[in-house]
Design a protein around this motif. Structure first.
Motif, mmCIF file in Angstrom:
data_model
loop_
_atom_site.group_PDB
_atom_site.id
_atom_site.type_symbol
_atom_site.label_atom_id
_atom_site.label_comp_id
_atom_site.label_asym_id
_atom_site.label_seq_id
_atom_site.Cartn_x
_atom_site.Cartn_y
_atom_site.Cartn_z
ATOM 1 N N UNK A 12 88.431 -12.337 -22.419
ATOM 2 C CA UNK A 12 88.134 -13.674 -22.930
ATOM 3 C C UNK A 12 87.292 -13.603 -24.196
ATOM 4 N N UNK A 13 86.302 -12.730 -24.210
ATOM 5 C CA UNK A 13 85.429 -12.623 -25.381
ATOM 6 C C UNK A 13 86.160 -12.067 -26.592
ATOM 7 N N UNK A 14 87.022 -11.077 -26.382
ATOM 8 C CA UNK A 14 87.798 -10.520 -27.498
ATOM 9 C C UNK A 14 88.638 -11.610 -28.160
ATOM 10 N N UNK A 15 89.317 -12.407 -27.343
ATOM 11 C CA UNK A 15 90.223 -13.421 -27.886
ATOM 12 C C UNK A 15 89.452 -14.600 -28.473
ATOM 13 N N UNK A 16 88.324 -14.931 -27.885
ATOM 14 C CA UNK A 16 87.538 -16.058 -28.395
ATOM 15 C C UNK A 16 86.853 -15.696 -29.704
ATOM 16 N N UNK A 17 86.339 -14.452 -29.821
ATOM 17 C CA UNK A 17 85.561 -14.058 -30.987
ATOM 18 C C UNK A 17 86.369 -13.281 -32.017
ATOM 19 N N UNK A 18 87.543 -12.766 -31.625
ATOM 20 C CA UNK A 18 88.456 -12.172 -32.595
ATOM 21 C C UNK A 18 88.348 -10.686 -32.816
ATOM 22 N N UNK A 19 87.357 -10.021 -32.195
ATOM 23 C CA UNK A 19 87.241 -8.580 -32.398
ATOM 24 C C UNK A 19 86.517 -7.942 -31.227
ATOM 25 N N UNK A 20 86.702 -6.613 -31.091
ATOM 26 C CA UNK A 20 86.032 -5.854 -30.036
ATOM 27 C C UNK A 20 84.527 -5.788 -30.302
ATOM 28 N N UNK A 21 84.146 -5.622 -31.566
ATOM 29 C CA UNK A 21 82.729 -5.526 -31.897
ATOM 30 C C UNK A 21 81.996 -6.827 -31.567
ATOM 31 N N UNK A 22 82.614 -7.978 -31.926
ATOM 32 C CA UNK A 22 81.971 -9.259 -31.640
ATOM 33 C C UNK A 22 81.874 -9.492 -30.136
ATOM 34 N N UNK A 23 82.914 -9.112 -29.395
ATOM 35 C CA UNK A 23 82.880 -9.257 -27.945
ATOM 36 C C UNK A 23 81.786 -8.389 -27.342
ATOM 37 N N UNK A 24 81.629 -7.172 -27.881
ATOM 38 C CA UNK A 24 80.576 -6.281 -27.385
ATOM 39 C C UNK A 24 79.198 -6.887 -27.602
ATOM 40 N N UNK A 25 78.996 -7.478 -28.782
ATOM 41 C CA UNK A 25 77.711 -8.112 -29.053
ATOM 42 C C UNK A 25 77.434 -9.271 -28.128
ATOM 43 N N UNK A 26 78.476 -10.076 -27.858
ATOM 44 C CA UNK A 26 78.287 -11.244 -26.990
ATOM 45 C C UNK A 26 77.979 -10.843 -25.555
ATOM 46 N N UNK A 27 78.567 -9.739 -25.107
ATOM 47 C CA UNK A 27 78.383 -9.305 -23.721
ATOM 48 C C UNK A 27 77.308 -8.229 -23.575
ATOM 49 N N UNK A 28 76.664 -7.863 -24.696
ATOM 50 C CA UNK A 28 75.547 -6.910 -24.675
ATOM 51 C C UNK A 28 75.964 -5.542 -24.125
ATOM 52 N N UNK A 29 77.143 -5.082 -24.562
ATOM 53 C CA UNK A 29 77.623 -3.740 -24.219
ATOM 54 C C UNK A 29 78.135 -3.098 -25.499
ATOM 55 N N UNK A 30 78.580 -1.858 -25.406
ATOM 56 C CA UNK A 30 79.106 -1.173 -26.583
ATOM 57 C C UNK A 30 80.573 -1.533 -26.807
#
Length: 295
Positions: A12-30
Protein backbone atom coordinates in the motif's frame (compact mmCIF):
# COMPACT_ATOMS: atom_id res chain seq x y z
CA UNK A 1 -4.67 -17.71 2.41
CA UNK A 2 -3.51 -15.51 5.28
CA UNK A 3 -1.48 -12.47 4.25
CA UNK A 4 1.05 -10.85 6.54
CA UNK A 5 -0.28 -7.35 7.34
CA UNK A 6 3.24 -5.88 7.16
CA UNK A 7 3.47 -7.13 3.57
CA UNK A 8 0.16 -5.46 2.71
CA UNK A 9 1.31 -2.26 4.39
CA UNK A 10 4.46 -2.29 2.27
CA UNK A 11 2.45 -2.74 -0.93
CA UNK A 12 0.00 0.00 0.00
CA UNK A 13 2.78 2.44 0.87
CA UNK A 14 4.73 1.77 -2.33
CA UNK A 15 1.68 2.46 -4.49
CA UNK A 16 0.49 5.44 -2.46
CA UNK A 17 3.90 7.15 -2.30
CA UNK A 18 5.30 5.98 -5.65
CA UNK A 19 8.64 4.51 -4.62
CA UNK A 20 10.33 1.94 -2.38
CA UNK A 21 12.42 4.61 -0.67
CA UNK A 22 9.37 6.74 0.20
CA UNK A 23 7.52 3.68 1.49
CA UNK A 24 10.52 2.76 3.64
CA UNK A 25 10.57 6.24 5.15
CA UNK A 26 6.85 6.14 5.90
CA UNK A 27 7.07 2.74 7.57
CA UNK A 28 10.39 3.46 9.34
CA UNK A 29 12.25 0.51 7.78
CA UNK A 30 14.98 0.18 5.17
CA UNK A 31 14.26 0.08 1.42
CA UNK A 32 15.67 -3.45 1.47
CA UNK A 33 13.03 -4.48 4.00
CA UNK A 34 10.30 -2.99 1.80
CA UNK A 35 11.64 -4.88 -1.21
CA UNK A 36 11.77 -8.13 0.75
CA UNK A 37 8.20 -7.72 2.01
CA UNK A 38 6.88 -7.04 -1.47
CA UNK A 39 8.83 -9.98 -2.90
CA UNK A 40 7.39 -12.28 -0.22
CA UNK A 41 3.87 -11.06 -0.98
CA UNK A 42 4.30 -11.51 -4.74
CA UNK A 43 5.64 -15.02 -4.18
CA UNK A 44 2.70 -15.83 -1.92
CA UNK A 45 0.07 -14.73 -4.45
CA UNK A 46 2.08 -15.93 -7.46
CA UNK A 47 1.86 -12.69 -9.41
CA UNK A 48 3.56 -9.36 -9.95
CA UNK A 49 1.86 -6.65 -7.90
CA UNK A 50 3.93 -3.54 -8.65
CA UNK A 51 5.31 -2.23 -11.94
CA UNK A 52 8.75 -0.79 -11.15
CA UNK A 53 8.26 2.50 -12.97
CA UNK A 54 8.65 6.13 -11.88
CA UNK A 55 6.38 6.40 -9.98
CA UNK A 56 5.59 2.77 -9.17
CA UNK A 57 2.25 1.60 -10.62
CA UNK A 58 -0.01 -1.27 -9.55
CA UNK A 59 -0.95 -4.28 -11.59
CA UNK A 60 -4.71 -5.01 -11.45
CA UNK A 61 -4.16 -7.54 -8.64
CA UNK A 62 -1.83 -5.14 -6.86
CA UNK A 63 -4.49 -2.44 -6.91
CA UNK A 64 -7.08 -4.81 -5.46
CA UNK A 65 -4.77 -5.95 -2.67
CA UNK A 66 -3.80 -2.36 -1.82
CA UNK A 67 -7.48 -1.46 -1.62
CA UNK A 68 -8.03 -4.48 0.65
CA UNK A 69 -5.23 -3.21 2.91
CA UNK A 70 -6.95 0.18 3.18
CA UNK A 71 -10.27 -1.47 4.04
CA UNK A 72 -8.67 -3.62 6.74
CA UNK A 73 -6.99 -0.58 8.29
CA UNK A 74 -10.27 1.35 8.30
CA UNK A 75 -12.20 -1.53 9.86
CA UNK A 76 -9.51 -1.96 12.50
CA UNK A 77 -9.64 1.75 13.31
CA UNK A 78 -13.41 1.52 13.78
CA UNK A 79 -13.10 -1.58 15.97
CA UNK A 80 -10.38 -0.05 18.18
CA UNK A 81 -12.04 3.34 18.38
CA UNK A 82 -10.19 5.75 20.65
CA UNK A 83 -7.28 3.32 21.04
CA UNK A 84 -6.53 3.56 17.31
CA UNK A 85 -6.98 7.32 17.19
CA UNK A 86 -4.62 7.87 20.12
CA UNK A 87 -1.59 6.24 18.51
CA UNK A 88 -2.02 5.04 14.96
CA UNK A 89 -2.08 7.12 11.80
CA UNK A 90 -5.54 7.84 10.36
CA UNK A 91 -6.97 5.19 8.05
CA UNK A 92 -6.92 6.00 4.33
CA UNK A 93 -10.10 5.98 2.26
CA UNK A 94 -10.29 5.88 -1.55
CA UNK A 95 -13.35 7.54 -3.11
CA UNK A 96 -14.57 8.42 -6.61
CA UNK A 97 -16.12 11.89 -6.84
CA UNK A 98 -17.03 14.43 -9.56
CA UNK A 99 -14.78 17.48 -9.85
CA UNK A 100 -17.74 19.87 -9.65
CA UNK A 101 -18.89 18.34 -6.35
CA UNK A 102 -15.37 18.64 -4.98
CA UNK A 103 -15.23 22.31 -6.00
CA UNK A 104 -18.61 23.23 -4.54
CA UNK A 105 -19.84 21.22 -1.54
CA UNK A 106 -17.77 18.11 -0.75
CA UNK A 107 -14.86 19.66 1.15
CA UNK A 108 -17.11 20.79 4.05
CA UNK A 109 -18.38 17.21 4.28
CA UNK A 110 -14.83 15.86 4.49
CA UNK A 111 -14.03 18.47 7.13
CA UNK A 112 -16.97 17.17 9.18
CA UNK A 113 -15.34 13.70 9.22
CA UNK A 114 -11.62 14.49 9.65
CA UNK A 115 -10.58 11.17 11.20
CA UNK A 116 -9.58 9.72 7.81
CA UNK A 117 -7.11 10.45 5.04
CA UNK A 118 -8.86 10.88 1.68
CA UNK A 119 -7.51 9.55 -1.62
CA UNK A 120 -9.79 10.82 -4.37
CA UNK A 121 -10.40 9.55 -7.91
CA UNK A 122 -11.95 12.31 -10.02
CA UNK A 123 -14.52 11.11 -12.53
CA UNK A 124 -17.77 12.19 -14.13
CA UNK A 125 -20.84 11.50 -12.00
CA UNK A 126 -22.25 9.37 -14.83
CA UNK A 127 -19.29 6.97 -14.70
CA UNK A 128 -18.07 7.21 -11.08
CA UNK A 129 -19.99 4.04 -10.21
CA UNK A 130 -17.62 2.09 -12.49
CA UNK A 131 -14.99 2.44 -9.75
CA UNK A 132 -17.35 0.72 -7.33
CA UNK A 133 -18.09 -2.07 -9.79
CA UNK A 134 -14.34 -2.73 -10.13
CA UNK A 135 -13.88 -2.72 -6.35
CA UNK A 136 -11.37 0.13 -6.69
CA UNK A 137 -13.05 2.50 -4.19
CA UNK A 138 -15.05 2.17 -0.99
CA UNK A 139 -17.66 4.78 -1.93
CA UNK A 140 -18.54 7.21 -4.69
CA UNK A 141 -20.72 10.18 -5.56
CA UNK A 142 -22.63 9.03 -8.63
CA UNK A 143 -25.26 10.39 -10.97
CA UNK A 144 -27.29 7.17 -11.07
CA UNK A 145 -30.05 6.02 -8.75
CA UNK A 146 -29.28 2.43 -9.74
CA UNK A 147 -27.64 0.79 -6.75
CA UNK A 148 -24.34 -0.90 -7.56
CA UNK A 149 -24.51 -4.54 -6.35
CA UNK A 150 -23.17 -4.83 -2.82
CA UNK A 151 -23.63 -1.13 -2.09
CA UNK A 152 -26.01 1.09 -0.13
CA UNK A 153 -27.43 4.17 -1.91
CA UNK A 154 -28.24 7.54 -0.32
CA UNK A 155 -29.88 10.38 -2.32
CA UNK A 156 -28.00 13.66 -1.84
CA UNK A 157 -29.71 16.29 -3.95
CA UNK A 158 -29.26 17.85 -7.37
CA UNK A 159 -26.33 19.95 -8.55
CA UNK A 160 -27.85 22.82 -10.55
CA UNK A 161 -26.01 23.96 -13.66
CA UNK A 162 -26.53 27.09 -15.77
CA UNK A 163 -25.43 27.44 -19.39
CA UNK A 164 -23.34 30.62 -19.26
CA UNK A 165 -21.21 32.84 -21.47
CA UNK A 166 -19.65 36.30 -21.32
CA UNK A 167 -21.57 39.31 -22.71
CA UNK A 168 -19.03 39.62 -25.53
CA UNK A 169 -19.41 35.94 -26.44
CA UNK A 170 -23.18 36.29 -26.41
CA UNK A 171 -22.94 39.25 -28.80
CA UNK A 172 -20.57 37.43 -31.16
CA UNK A 173 -22.36 34.10 -31.30
CA UNK A 174 -25.95 34.58 -30.12
CA UNK A 175 -26.89 38.07 -31.30
CA UNK A 176 -29.89 36.56 -33.12
CA UNK A 177 -30.86 34.27 -30.26
CA UNK A 178 -29.80 30.95 -28.78
CA UNK A 179 -31.06 28.64 -31.51
CA UNK A 180 -30.10 25.25 -32.85
CA UNK A 181 -28.31 27.00 -35.70
CA UNK A 182 -26.24 29.26 -33.43
CA UNK A 183 -25.52 26.49 -30.91
CA UNK A 184 -24.18 24.27 -33.69
CA UNK A 185 -21.50 26.88 -34.46
CA UNK A 186 -20.64 28.46 -31.09
CA UNK A 187 -17.58 26.94 -29.32
CA UNK A 188 -18.43 25.16 -26.08
CA UNK A 189 -16.48 23.64 -23.19
CA UNK A 190 -16.29 19.97 -22.26
CA UNK A 191 -14.62 18.58 -19.16
CA UNK A 192 -13.40 15.31 -20.69
CA UNK A 193 -14.59 12.99 -23.45
CA UNK A 194 -17.02 11.52 -20.89
CA UNK A 195 -18.70 14.89 -20.30
CA UNK A 196 -22.13 14.95 -21.93
CA UNK A 197 -23.60 17.81 -19.90
CA UNK A 198 -23.43 20.46 -22.61
CA UNK A 199 -24.85 18.04 -25.17
CA UNK A 200 -27.69 17.12 -22.82
CA UNK A 201 -28.50 20.79 -22.32
CA UNK A 202 -28.52 21.39 -26.08
CA UNK A 203 -30.95 18.48 -26.47
CA UNK A 204 -33.09 19.87 -23.63
CA UNK A 205 -33.06 23.32 -25.25
CA UNK A 206 -33.47 22.44 -28.94
CA UNK A 207 -34.56 18.81 -29.13
CA UNK A 208 -31.62 18.18 -31.45
CA UNK A 209 -28.31 16.30 -31.08
CA UNK A 210 -25.74 18.86 -32.20
CA UNK A 211 -21.96 18.64 -32.35
CA UNK A 212 -20.46 22.12 -31.87
CA UNK A 213 -16.72 22.80 -31.81
CA UNK A 214 -15.45 22.32 -28.26
CA UNK A 215 -12.52 22.92 -25.95
CA UNK A 216 -11.64 20.08 -23.57
CA UNK A 217 -10.81 21.59 -20.19
CA UNK A 218 -10.74 19.20 -17.19
CA UNK A 219 -10.99 21.81 -14.43
CA UNK A 220 -14.11 23.17 -12.73
CA UNK A 221 -12.59 26.57 -12.08
CA UNK A 222 -11.08 26.74 -15.58
CA UNK A 223 -14.63 26.31 -16.90
CA UNK A 224 -15.68 29.45 -15.04
CA UNK A 225 -12.56 31.37 -16.08
CA UNK A 226 -12.93 30.35 -19.72
CA UNK A 227 -16.53 31.55 -19.85
CA UNK A 228 -15.60 34.81 -18.12
CA UNK A 229 -12.84 35.38 -20.71
CA UNK A 230 -15.20 34.74 -23.63
CA UNK A 231 -13.46 31.59 -24.83
CA UNK A 232 -16.62 29.49 -25.03
CA UNK A 233 -19.92 28.79 -23.31
CA UNK A 234 -20.29 26.05 -20.75
CA UNK A 235 -22.44 24.47 -18.08
CA UNK A 236 -21.25 25.88 -14.76
CA UNK A 237 -22.46 25.02 -11.25
CA UNK A 238 -24.93 27.71 -10.24
CA UNK A 239 -23.19 28.23 -6.90
CA UNK A 240 -19.92 29.16 -8.65
CA UNK A 241 -21.38 31.67 -11.10
CA UNK A 242 -24.22 33.21 -9.09
CA UNK A 243 -22.27 36.39 -8.32
CA UNK A 244 -20.91 36.66 -11.86
CA UNK A 245 -24.47 36.45 -13.19
CA UNK A 246 -25.70 39.04 -10.70
CA UNK A 247 -22.89 41.44 -11.69
CA UNK A 248 -23.41 40.93 -15.43
CA UNK A 249 -20.00 39.36 -15.97
CA UNK A 250 -21.76 36.25 -17.25
CA UNK A 251 -25.11 35.79 -18.95
CA UNK A 252 -27.31 32.70 -18.91
CA UNK A 253 -27.95 31.39 -22.41
CA UNK A 254 -31.49 30.72 -21.20
CA UNK A 255 -32.39 31.66 -17.62
CA UNK A 256 -35.46 29.43 -17.87
CA UNK A 257 -33.40 26.34 -18.78
CA UNK A 258 -31.13 25.37 -15.87
CA UNK A 259 -30.16 21.70 -15.64
CA UNK A 260 -30.37 19.75 -12.40
CA UNK A 261 -28.10 16.71 -12.09
CA UNK A 262 -29.20 14.33 -9.29
CA UNK A 263 -26.37 12.99 -7.13
CA UNK A 264 -26.22 9.88 -4.94
CA UNK A 265 -23.77 8.56 -2.37
CA UNK A 266 -23.05 4.88 -2.85
CA UNK A 267 -20.96 3.03 -0.27
CA UNK A 268 -19.88 -0.60 -0.27
CA UNK A 269 -21.96 -2.52 2.25
CA UNK A 270 -18.92 -4.19 3.82
CA UNK A 271 -17.54 -0.76 4.72
CA UNK A 272 -20.83 1.00 5.47
CA UNK A 273 -20.52 0.69 9.24
CA UNK A 274 -16.99 2.06 9.34
CA UNK A 275 -18.01 4.92 7.05
CA UNK A 276 -21.16 5.94 8.94
CA UNK A 277 -19.68 9.27 10.17
CA UNK A 278 -18.62 10.19 6.64
CA UNK A 279 -21.93 9.07 5.15
CA UNK A 280 -23.81 11.22 7.67
CA UNK A 281 -21.60 14.21 6.80
CA UNK A 282 -22.00 13.66 3.04
CA UNK A 283 -25.79 13.38 3.27
CA UNK A 284 -26.05 16.37 5.61
CA UNK A 285 -23.94 18.63 3.39
CA UNK A 286 -25.69 17.41 0.26
CA UNK A 287 -29.05 18.47 1.68
CA UNK A 288 -27.57 21.79 2.76
CA UNK A 289 -25.89 22.79 -0.51
CA UNK A 290 -27.78 20.96 -3.26
CA UNK A 291 -31.29 21.40 -4.67
CA UNK A 292 -33.95 18.80 -3.88
CA UNK A 293 -34.03 16.05 -6.46
CA UNK A 294 -36.97 16.67 -8.76
CA UNK A 295 -37.61 20.03 -7.09
Amino acid sequence: MQIDPTHLAALSSILRLGSFDAAAGALHVTPSAISQRLKALEEQVGATLVLRSQPCQPTPLGARLAKHAEDVALLEAQALGDIARSGAAPARLTLAVPADSLATWLIPAFADAPEMLYDLRIDDQDTADDWLKRGAVSAAVTGHDRTVPGCDLHPLGAQRYVATASPDFMQRHFSNGVTAESLAKAPMLTFTLKDRLQSRWIMQKTGQALHPPSHQMPSTHAFVDATLMGLAWGMNPESLVREHLAQGQLIALDANEPMDVPLYWQVTRAMAGALTPLTDAIVRNGKKHLHPIGG
